[in-house]
Design an enzyme around this catalytic site. Structure first.
Site, PDB file in Angstrom:
ATOM      1  N   GLY A  10       0.998  -1.275  -0.149  1.00 36.68           N
ATOM      2  CA  GLY A  10       0.083   0.083  -0.249  1.00 36.68           C
ATOM      3  C   GLY A  10       0.843   0.990  -0.176  1.00 36.68           C
ATOM      4  N   ILE A  11       1.695   1.179  -0.119  1.00 35.51           N
ATOM      5  CA  ILE A  11       2.957   2.252  -0.724  1.00 35.51           C
ATOM      6  C   ILE A  11       2.892   3.219  -1.196  1.00 35.51           C
ATOM      7  N   THR A  12       2.041   3.971  -2.430  1.00 34.68           N
ATOM      8  CA  THR A  12       1.591   4.851  -3.394  1.00 34.68           C
ATOM      9  C   THR A  12      -0.127   5.294  -2.815  1.00 34.68           C
ATOM     10  N   ASP A  64       0.528  -7.720  -5.302  1.00 37.89           N
ATOM     11  CA  ASP A  64      -0.419  -7.929  -5.490  1.00 37.89           C
ATOM     12  C   ASP A  64      -0.661  -9.088  -4.211  1.00 37.89           C
ATOM     13  N   LEU A  65      -1.465  -8.211  -3.357  1.00 38.23           N
ATOM     14  CA  LEU A  65      -2.476  -8.851  -1.514  1.00 38.23           C
ATOM     15  C   LEU A  65      -2.996 -10.225  -2.481  1.00 38.23           C
ATOM     16  N   ALA A  88      -4.537  -2.135   1.040  1.00 36.56           N
ATOM     17  CA  ALA A  88      -5.983  -2.731   1.085  1.00 36.56           C
ATOM     18  C   ALA A  88      -7.172  -2.688   0.544  1.00 36.56           C
ATOM     19  N   TYR A 101     -14.080  -9.345  -3.641  1.00 36.65           N
ATOM     20  CA  TYR A 101     -12.555  -8.842  -3.764  1.00 36.65           C
ATOM     21  C   TYR A 101     -12.036  -8.167  -2.347  1.00 36.65           C
ATOM     22  N   THR A 132      -8.365  -1.020  12.070  1.00 38.10           N
ATOM     23  CA  THR A 132      -9.074  -0.440  11.679  1.00 38.10           C
ATOM     24  C   THR A 132     -10.239   0.135  13.111  1.00 38.10           C
ATOM     25  N   GLU A 134     -13.391   0.903  12.119  1.00 39.34           N
ATOM     26  CA  GLU A 134     -14.147   0.165  11.561  1.00 39.34           C
ATOM     27  C   GLU A 134     -14.958  -1.134  12.139  1.00 39.34           C
ATOM     28  N   TYR A 157     -16.312  -4.646   4.552  1.00 40.61           N
ATOM     29  CA  TYR A 157     -14.505  -4.394   4.642  1.00 40.61           C
ATOM     30  C   TYR A 157     -14.330  -4.052   6.137  1.00 40.61           C
ATOM     31  N   LYS A 161     -11.583  -7.048   7.960  1.00 42.59           N
ATOM     32  CA  LYS A 161     -10.131  -5.935   8.968  1.00 42.59           C
ATOM     33  C   LYS A 161     -10.376  -7.004   9.707  1.00 42.59           C
ATOM     34  N   HIS A 187      -8.052   9.268   9.207  1.00 44.15           N
ATOM     35  CA  HIS A 187      -7.300  10.071   8.826  1.00 44.15           C
ATOM     36  C   HIS A 187      -6.535  10.646   7.423  1.00 44.15           C
TER      37      HIS A 187
HETATM   38  P1  NAP Z   1      -5.329   3.871   0.719  1.00 47.19           P
HETATM   39  O1  NAP Z   1      -5.113   5.815   0.252  1.00 47.19           O
HETATM   40  O2  NAP Z   1      -6.902   3.316   0.397  1.00 47.19           O
HETATM   41  O3  NAP Z   1      -4.329   3.213   0.278  1.00 47.19           O
HETATM   42  C1  NAP Z   1      -4.706   2.069  -0.016  1.00 47.19           C
HETATM   43  C2  NAP Z   1      -2.909   1.044  -1.245  1.00 47.19           C
HETATM   44  O4  NAP Z   1      -3.747  -0.680  -1.416  1.00 47.19           O
HETATM   45  C3  NAP Z   1      -2.285   1.752  -2.182  1.00 47.19           C
HETATM   46  O5  NAP Z   1      -1.537   1.624  -1.503  1.00 47.19           O
HETATM   47  C4  NAP Z   1      -4.005   0.652  -3.372  1.00 47.19           C
HETATM   48  O6  NAP Z   1      -2.941   0.823  -4.493  1.00 47.19           O
HETATM   49  C5  NAP Z   1      -3.154  -0.447  -2.415  1.00 47.19           C
HETATM   50  N1  NAP Z   1      -4.500  -1.877  -2.220  1.00 47.19           N
HETATM   51  C6  NAP Z   1      -5.353  -2.237  -2.961  1.00 47.19           C
HETATM   52  N2  NAP Z   1      -5.907  -3.412  -3.158  1.00 47.19           N
HETATM   53  C7  NAP Z   1      -4.645  -3.722  -4.088  1.00 47.19           C
HETATM   54  C8  NAP Z   1      -4.007  -5.631  -3.941  1.00 47.19           C
HETATM   55  N3  NAP Z   1      -4.743  -6.266  -4.378  1.00 47.19           N
HETATM   56  N4  NAP Z   1      -2.338  -5.176  -3.446  1.00 47.19           N
HETATM   57  C9  NAP Z   1      -2.085  -4.815  -3.352  1.00 47.19           C
HETATM   58  N5  NAP Z   1      -2.359  -3.240  -2.891  1.00 47.19           N
HETATM   59  C10 NAP Z   1      -3.545  -2.963  -2.632  1.00 47.19           C
HETATM   60  O7  NAP Z   1      -6.017   3.370   2.252  1.00 47.19           O
HETATM   61  P2  NAP Z   1      -4.593   4.640   4.126  1.00 47.19           P
HETATM   62  O8  NAP Z   1      -5.763   5.289   3.924  1.00 47.19           O
HETATM   63  O9  NAP Z   1      -3.523   5.399   3.017  1.00 47.19           O
HETATM   64  O10 NAP Z   1      -5.054   3.596   4.161  1.00 47.19           O
HETATM   65  C11 NAP Z   1      -4.051   2.343   4.707  1.00 47.19           C
HETATM   66  C12 NAP Z   1      -4.214   1.420   5.443  1.00 47.19           C
HETATM   67  O11 NAP Z   1      -4.893   1.809   6.713  1.00 47.19           O
HETATM   68  C13 NAP Z   1      -5.697   0.232   4.772  1.00 47.19           C
HETATM   69  O12 NAP Z   1      -4.990  -1.013   5.033  1.00 47.19           O
HETATM   70  C14 NAP Z   1      -6.755   1.262   5.344  1.00 47.19           C
HETATM   71  O13 NAP Z   1      -8.120   0.302   5.267  1.00 47.19           O
HETATM   72  C15 NAP Z   1      -5.743   1.448   7.036  1.00 47.19           C
HETATM   73  N6  NAP Z   1      -6.793   2.219   7.530  1.00 47.19           N
HETATM   74  C16 NAP Z   1      -7.178   4.194   7.372  1.00 47.19           C
HETATM   75  C17 NAP Z   1      -7.664   4.977   8.240  1.00 47.19           C
HETATM   76  C18 NAP Z   1      -7.809   6.024   7.795  1.00 47.19           C
HETATM   77  O14 NAP Z   1      -8.262   6.463   8.167  1.00 47.19           O
HETATM   78  N7  NAP Z   1      -6.384   6.680   5.862  1.00 47.19           N
HETATM   79  C19 NAP Z   1      -7.930   4.328   9.259  1.00 47.19           C
HETATM   80  C20 NAP Z   1      -7.796   2.794   9.384  1.00 47.19           C
HETATM   81  C21 NAP Z   1      -7.001   1.931   8.942  1.00 47.19           C
HETATM   82  P3  NAP Z   1      -3.554   1.490  -5.797  1.00 47.19           P
HETATM   83  O15 NAP Z   1      -2.474   2.850  -5.326  1.00 47.19           O
HETATM   84  O16 NAP Z   1      -2.596   1.199  -6.582  1.00 47.19           O
HETATM   85  O17 NAP Z   1      -4.808   1.637  -4.984  1.00 47.19           O
HETATM   86  O1  F7E Z   2     -16.730   8.464   4.973  1.00 49.14           O
HETATM   87  C1  F7E Z   2     -19.658   9.466   5.583  1.00 49.14           C
HETATM   88  C2  F7E Z   2     -19.288   8.464   4.965  1.00 49.14           C
HETATM   89  O2  F7E Z   2     -15.820   6.888   2.993  1.00 49.14           O
HETATM   90  C3  F7E Z   2     -16.343   9.077   6.723  1.00 49.14           C
HETATM   91  C4  F7E Z   2     -11.391   4.595   5.435  1.00 49.14           C
HETATM   92  O3  F7E Z   2      -9.481   4.700   5.557  1.00 49.14           O
HETATM   93  O4  F7E Z   2     -11.922   5.785   8.032  1.00 49.14           O
HETATM   94  C5  F7E Z   2     -12.454   5.352   6.344  1.00 49.14           C
HETATM   95  O5  F7E Z   2     -13.679   5.370   6.369  1.00 49.14           O
HETATM   96  C6  F7E Z   2     -18.384   9.184   7.136  1.00 49.14           C
HETATM   97  C7  F7E Z   2     -19.401   7.731   6.603  1.00 49.14           C
HETATM   98  O6  F7E Z   2     -14.795   7.124   5.727  1.00 49.14           O
HETATM   99  C8  F7E Z   2     -20.108  10.377   2.255  1.00 49.14           C
HETATM  100  O7  F7E Z   2     -20.831   7.769   5.332  1.00 49.14           O
HETATM  101  C9  F7E Z   2     -21.611  11.213   4.025  1.00 49.14           C
HETATM  102  O8  F7E Z   2     -20.074   7.942   7.576  1.00 49.14           O
HETATM  103  O9  F7E Z   2     -14.506   9.493   4.594  1.00 49.14           O
HETATM  104  P1  F7E Z   2     -15.322   8.162   4.344  1.00 49.14           P
HETATM  105  P2  F7E Z   2     -14.807   6.033   6.093  1.00 49.14           P
HETATM  106  O10 F7E Z   2     -16.153   5.025   6.266  1.00 49.14           O
HETATM  107  O11 F7E Z   2     -15.719   6.263   7.475  1.00 49.14           O
HETATM  108  C10 F7E Z   2     -11.981   4.160   8.415  1.00 49.14           C
HETATM  109  C11 F7E Z   2     -11.253   4.396   9.746  1.00 49.14           C
HETATM  110  C12 F7E Z   2     -10.869   3.458   7.415  1.00 49.14           C
HETATM  111  O12 F7E Z   2     -10.968   2.099   7.942  1.00 49.14           O
HETATM  112  C13 F7E Z   2     -11.347   3.399   6.251  1.00 49.14           C
HETATM  113  O13 F7E Z   2     -10.585   2.914   5.351  1.00 49.14           O
HETATM  114  O14 F7E Z   2     -18.814   9.665   6.441  1.00 49.14           O
HETATM  115  N1  F7E Z   2     -20.676  10.631   4.419  1.00 49.14           N
HETATM  116  N2  F7E Z   2     -22.029  11.600   2.889  1.00 49.14           N
HETATM  117  C14 F7E Z   2     -19.766  10.116   3.379  1.00 49.14           C
HETATM  118  N3  F7E Z   2     -18.648   9.334   2.490  1.00 49.14           N
HETATM  119  C15 F7E Z   2     -18.122   9.252   1.070  1.00 49.14           C
HETATM  120  N4  F7E Z   2     -16.603   8.251   1.230  1.00 49.14           N
HETATM  121  N5  F7E Z   2     -18.465   9.980  -0.007  1.00 49.14           N
HETATM  122  C16 F7E Z   2     -19.887  10.938   0.461  1.00 49.14           C
HETATM  123  O15 F7E Z   2     -20.983  11.242  -0.063  1.00 49.14           O
END
Ligand code: NAP
Ligand code: F7E
Length: 311
Positions: A10-12, A64-65, A88, A101, A132, A134, A157, A161, A187
């Site tokens: 997930g480096i990208t 790929d994962l 992810a 998927y 997470t 979630e 999701y 997780k 974040h």
């Molecule tokens: P992100 O921006 O969506 O990045 C996901 C990364 O996973 C991307 O590099 C993506 O590649 C890669 N990926 C997707 N499918 C893959 C596959 N089949 N094989 C290998 N790599 C794959 O997510 P993030 O916000 O940086 O979050 C990082 C991790 O923390 C994730 O696991 C997410 O679920 C978890 N997380 C995030 C949050 C948050 O608020 N950001 C909170 C809690 C947990 P591409 O660039 O090619 O799409």
């Molecule tokens: O939604 C509401 C939506 O998609 C935040 C991921 O990084 O954090 C992230 O998941 C809230 C939700 O993030 C729209 O229903 C309203 O309640 O930005 P989000 P998320 O679902 O909280 C967790 C911790 C992770 O682990 C995940 O990887 O906003 N919402 N209207 C909307 N959300 C989206 N995307 N689009 C809307 O139009």
């Protein structure tokens, strides 16, 4: 002193790119896994590649994962000191449309890494699992979440997780692998994916500031989230792997705000005067222009609600 070696899936993505920068500053050699795509997907790390390719500290590999062989071969070849499994299918809403998927990548992908460490008998390799908030579902009676809270995910999701969370714990206990779950709340950053709500809103408002005529369609604006900054959270991911003994940690700011409050804050920052009208699916937000007329800014579209949408 021998440099430490990290492997990041997930480096990208948002976190992967910040973590790579953080580890390179700490003098690590960083290997990242990028997946094959028909268009460019390394935008967030291209500047790192430019800066570090000469020093031979930064490498990108295809993998790929869902492809055990690619992960196994990379772990075997690199023998990393630390693996950060950040890859992810990370979008909660999309996971309802592609649940199988999502389970493969976000759930079983984690097992593939752990099996590689176990099979190769890499006693010194530490493993970070991007877990997470979630996992939690709705708040309990005490209105707080902790490492001891009930785990009741409400999306494919979250369920994927949850599998990763338990398999990481299990491999720690059964095989003595140094493995940690970082249970992170949301974040964000300027590198956040454009379909997540903060980025969707800020990009829309920035375009509006420069004269766009678009109307923003959102889902549940009453949903509350605890939003931190991705740069702070990747440092904590690293810190977890520097502890003496592995365990699981919840990371959050402790403050949550609704999506509506987030919009109000952004509009206030841009000095946009707005007014909210209606309720539920009929909620609308209008921009009050300098001549007093109103322009529709935001409306609700059921399409962006999730089958289970938690406030
Ligand atoms: P992100 O921006 O969506 O990045 C996901 C990364 O996973 C991307 O590099 C993506 O590649 C890669 N990926 C997707 N499918 C893959 C596959 N089949 N094989 C290998 N790599 C794959 O997510 P993030 O916000 O940086 O979050 C990082 C991790 O923390 C994730 O696991 C997410 O679920 C978890 N997380 C995030 C949050 C948050 O608020 N950001 C909170 C809690 C947990 P591409 O660039 O090619 O799409
Ligand atoms: O939604 C509401 C939506 O998609 C935040 C991921 O990084 O954090 C992230 O998941 C809230 C939700 O993030 C729209 O229903 C309203 O309640 O930005 P989000 P998320 O679902 O909280 C967790 C911790 C992770 O682990 C995940 O990887 O906003 N919402 N209207 C909307 N959300 C989206 N995307 N689009 C809307 O139009």
């Amino acid at each position: 002193m021998k440099k430490k070696i990290a492997l990041i899936s997930g480096i990208t993505g948002q976190d992967g790119s910040y973590l790579a920068e953080f580890l390179l500053k700490k003098n690590y050699i960083v290997h990242g896994i990028k997946r094959k795509s028909s268009s460019f997907n390394t935008e967030r790390v291209d500047h790192i590649y430019e800066n570090y390719q000469k020093s031979k500290n930064f490498y990108l590999h295809y993998g790929d994962l869902i492809d055990s062989n690619s992960l196994f071969n990379l772990v075997h070849k690199i023998k990393p000191d630390e693996i950060y499994n950040l890859g992810a299918q990370s979008h909660v809403g999309h996971s309802f449309e592609i649940p199988e998927y999502t389970s493969e990548v976000t759930g079983i992908g984690t097992l593939r890494f752990l099996e590689a460490i176990r099979f190769l008998n890499l006693k010194k390799t530490k493993f970070y699992q991007a877990s997470t908030s979630e996992l939690f579902g709705q708040k309990d009676k005490r209105n707080v979440f902790s490492e001891r809270s009930n785990l009741v995910p409400k999306s494919p999701y979250g369920v994927s997780k949850l599998y990763s969370y338990w398999i990481t714990k299990l491999y720690r206990e059964a095989y003595g692998i140094f493995a940690c779950n970082g249970i992170l709340f949301n974040h964000e950053s300027p590198r956040r994916g454009e379909t997540f709500v903060t980025r969707k809103i800020t990009m829309f408002l920035a375009k509006k500031y420069f004269g766009s005529k678009e109307v923003l369609k959102l889902g549940n604006i009453n949903a509350k989230r605890d939003w931190g900054h991705a740069k702070d959270y990747v440092e904590l991911q690293w810190k977890m792997l520097q502890k003496k003994t592995p365990t699981d940690y919840v990371i959050a700011t402790g403050k949550s705000y609704s999506v509506k409050e987030f919009i109000n804050f952004c509009c206030n920052y841009l000095k946009f005067k707005i007014i909210w009208k209606g309720s539920g699916l009929n909620t609308k937000c209008f921009l009050i222009k300098s001549d007093g007329s109103k322009e529709l800014l935001i409306k609700i579209d059921k399409k962006y609600y999730r089958p289970v949408d938690i406030d």
